[in-house]
Structures are given as C-alpha cells and as structure tokens.
Design an enzyme around this catalytic site. Structure first.
Site, PDB file in Angstrom:
ATOM      1  N   LYS A   1       0.857  -1.190   0.000  1.00 33.41           N
ATOM      2  CA  LYS A   1       0.000   0.000   0.000  1.00 33.41           C
ATOM      3  C   LYS A   1       0.891   1.237   0.000  1.00 33.41           C
ATOM      4  O   LYS A   1       1.902   1.285   0.714  1.00 33.41           O
ATOM      5  CB  LYS A   1      -0.894   0.010   1.257  1.00 33.41           C
ATOM      6  CG  LYS A   1      -1.662   1.303   1.482  1.00 33.41           C
ATOM      7  CD  LYS A   1      -2.648   1.596   0.349  1.00 33.41           C
ATOM      8  CE  LYS A   1      -3.285   2.989   0.522  1.00 33.41           C
ATOM      9  NZ  LYS A   1      -4.175   3.326  -0.637  1.00 33.41           N
TER      10      LYS A   1
ATOM     11  N   CYS B   1      -2.279   9.839  -6.597  1.00 32.00           N
ATOM     12  CA  CYS B   1      -3.384   9.585  -5.681  1.00 32.00           C
ATOM     13  C   CYS B   1      -4.430  10.685  -5.857  1.00 32.00           C
ATOM     14  O   CYS B   1      -4.122  11.865  -5.699  1.00 32.00           O
ATOM     15  CB  CYS B   1      -2.919   9.548  -4.227  1.00 32.00           C
ATOM     16  SG  CYS B   1      -4.300   9.234  -3.097  1.00 32.00           S
TER      17      CYS B   1
HETATM   18  O1  LIG Z   1      -7.400   6.780  -1.743  1.00 35.81           O
HETATM   19  C1  LIG Z   1      -6.328   6.142  -1.846  1.00 35.81           C
HETATM   20  O2  LIG Z   1      -5.640   5.746  -0.877  1.00 35.81           O
HETATM   21  C2  LIG Z   1      -5.889   5.877  -3.243  1.00 35.81           C
HETATM   22  N1  LIG Z   1      -6.853   5.464  -4.117  1.00 35.81           N
HETATM   23  C3  LIG Z   1      -6.597   5.276  -5.462  1.00 35.81           C
HETATM   24  O3  LIG Z   1      -7.488   4.907  -6.249  1.00 35.81           O
HETATM   25  N2  LIG Z   1      -5.336   5.483  -5.924  1.00 35.81           N
HETATM   26  C4  LIG Z   1      -4.316   5.892  -5.106  1.00 35.81           C
HETATM   27  O4  LIG Z   1      -3.174   6.084  -5.597  1.00 35.81           O
HETATM   28  C5  LIG Z   1      -4.609   6.083  -3.703  1.00 35.81           C
HETATM   29  I1  LIG Z   1      -3.061   6.649  -2.436  1.00 35.81           I
END
Ligand SMILES: O=C(O)c1[nH]c(=O)[nH]c(=O)c1I
Length: 309
Positions: A45, A128
C-alpha cells in the site's frame, strides 16, 4: 510456455501482481499475494512517513462495471512496509509504493529506503486522487520533472512512477518527454480514473462518504482508458523504461491485451478486491490458453504487437 519479464535486472517468473492499494494494507494480506499461485510479485500500500487513518468509511464500494474508492491514503507508515519487503525480498522481487503528501516527505522516505537493505523496486505514486486539497502530481508536468530531478540526484536503486490516466494525445507527448529524461526502471499505468461519482439507485445518494461521494474508479469500466495509456506510453517511452499495465483486468484476455499494448507486468486491483488472490491462478491459466490459441510460446512473441488498420 514462459511467462517471464525483466525489470532493472530483476527476473519475474510470473507477470501478475496486485495493484497498490488492494490486498496490501497488512502483512497478512501481503503474505496472501506473496504465496498466491500465478502472482510473480506484489506491491505494498502506498506509504506515508507515518501511519494514516485515511478518509471516513464507506470509502470503497462495488458499482456497476467496477469500483469506486476514496480511501484517502490510509496506511501503516513506511517502516511497516519497508520491514516487510526487506524480510521477504529473497522470495521474489518486490515493489514498495510510496506516496508522500509533500516533496519533502517523498525525498525523506527515499533517503531512508536508499540507506536501507531494501533490494527491490520503488513505485513512486504520483497519482493519488483522494487526498483532499492535494492535486495529483503527475497532472502537473513541471512538478513531476522537479521531483524526479531531485530524486535522481541521490536515489540509485530501481525506481518507477505510478501514473494517472491521461486523456489527451498532447498530454501523452508531454508526460513522455518528462519521463524520458530520467533513468526510470518502469512506469505503472493507470491509477484509478479520479473523481468520478456513483449513485445508489435505492437511496438517490452517493455511494461513498468522503469528498461528497467523489472517488477514483477502477475495474471493467476503465479498461479502454488503461489500454490506451499503456499503448501510448509504450510508443513514446525509451524502451529501457518498462511498463506495468493496470486497469480493467478481469480475464486472461484482458491480461493479453495489456501485453499486446506493451506491458511487461500486469497488475490487478478492483477484481482482486472482489475475487481474492485466487484470481491470479485463474488469470494465468486463461492467459496461457489465449497464447496457445494464437500459437505463442512466450510473451516476447506478441508484446507490443497491437495491429493498426
Ligand atoms: O485513496 C487512496 O488511498 C488511493 N486510491 C486510489 O485509487 N489510488 C491511489 O493512488 C490512492 I493513495
């Protein structure tokens, strides 16, 4: 028939892995991907320097033709994931994802990783879409050039970037012109299509709590955009920059199409979340069947061979 790939000297015996964010929050989840038949690697993650709770739930949900999420970068902090990949990296090459909220955070994390015993690949997440107030860095080409310039002044281990989807041919040209100036090991494309909206037909309400219901979408619905980004970047990037294709994978034929567009590895997000790590063996079996049907014995026989009219 061989399903191998090589990125930065790392040999992958299988070409499937999870997409960052899915099945990779905890060591228990990561171990399930690490040991899943058909999975050749894993990515953690996206990490920030320390623990983040992320956005309020509901923040991930199924919707017609895919998923929508606004997780808000919840994670257990860099040390948690760095310890995991160092412990497990003898098993197979592993990816460590980072997503600092500032350039300072990203550089600090990379200094720590550079000084550590990590011997794998970093995926710098520049895409993100769900941190309120924070734009997706990779939609700002100057900011992208600026951070990569600073990173490569000291970081010498293999590094790639996670990109958002682009929707304009000139933007493909512009991002490739930036990325080709750096010794990147790979790019991973695409991240979710950001800030979409899904409505619950029973309640006439949005489906996730954060950001008034706005979130990134993934799954079947994004495959055409994902394939276009893989193909566009393959045609533009230095061949030394390999490609991890992500987006819309639910069958072996989808994996095959990512490879046809130029992908070296293929990652699975939404449908891994729905089906679990057993999906990797199913996708591998289906991919081998598709290759056999076409008479191909290795990925090199057809990688990047998309035909035009
Ligand atoms: O909301 C998130 O944690 C997230 N959700 C996404 O769909 N892509 C990302 O790079 C991330 I960092």
């Amino acid at each position: 028939t061989t399903l191998t790939a090589n990125i930065a000297g790392f040999e992958f015996d299988d070409i499937l892995l999870n997409a960052a964010g899915v099945y990779c929050m905890t060591t228990e989840e990561l171990d399930q991907v690490l040991t899943a038949p058909g999975a050749g690697s894993l990515v953690t993650k996206s990490a920030t320097p320390s623990f983040r709770a992320g956005n309020p739930a509901p923040r991930f949900t199924k919707m017609p033709l895919g998923s929508i999420n606004s997780m808000g970068l919840p994670n257990n902090g860099l040390d948690y994931y760095l310890d995991y990949v160092i412990t497990k990296q003898a098993v197979k090459p592993l990816f460590l994802s980072i997503a600092g909220l500032t350039k300072t955070d990203n550089l600090a994390m990379l200094h720590q990783i550079q000084a550590s015993n990590f011997n794998g690949l970093v995926e710098l997440n520049l895409s993100c879409p769900n941190v309120p107030g924070k734009p997706q860095t990779a939609y700002d080409f100057d900011a992208t050039r600026a951070i990569l310039t600073e990173v490569f002044q000291f970081y010498t281990k293999p590094l790639g970037v996670k990109l958002p989807p682009y929707f304009d041919i000139v933007h493909f040209d512009m991002v490739a012109a930036v990325l080709n100036d750096f010794p990147l090991a790979f790019v991973n494309t695409i991240n979710s299509i950001g800030n979409a909206l899904a409505i619950d037909p029973e309640t006439d309400s949005v489906m996730i709590a954060p950001k008034g219901g706005f979130g990134g979408i993934g799954g079947e619905i994004v495959k055409p955009t994902a394939l276009a980004n893989v193909r566009a970047l393959r045609l533009r990037l230095n061949p030394a920059i390999k490609i991890i294709g992500t987006g819309g994978v639910q069958t072996g034929r989808d994996v095959y199409e990512h490879i046809l567009c130029g992908a070296d590895l293929v990652s699975v997000g939404t449908n891994l979340a729905f089906e679990g790590p057993a999906i990797f063996d199913r996708l591998k079996t289906e991919l081998l069947a598709e290759m056999a049907k076409k008479g191909y014995r290795s990925l090199a026989d057809f990688r990047g061979n998309l035909q035009t009219l």
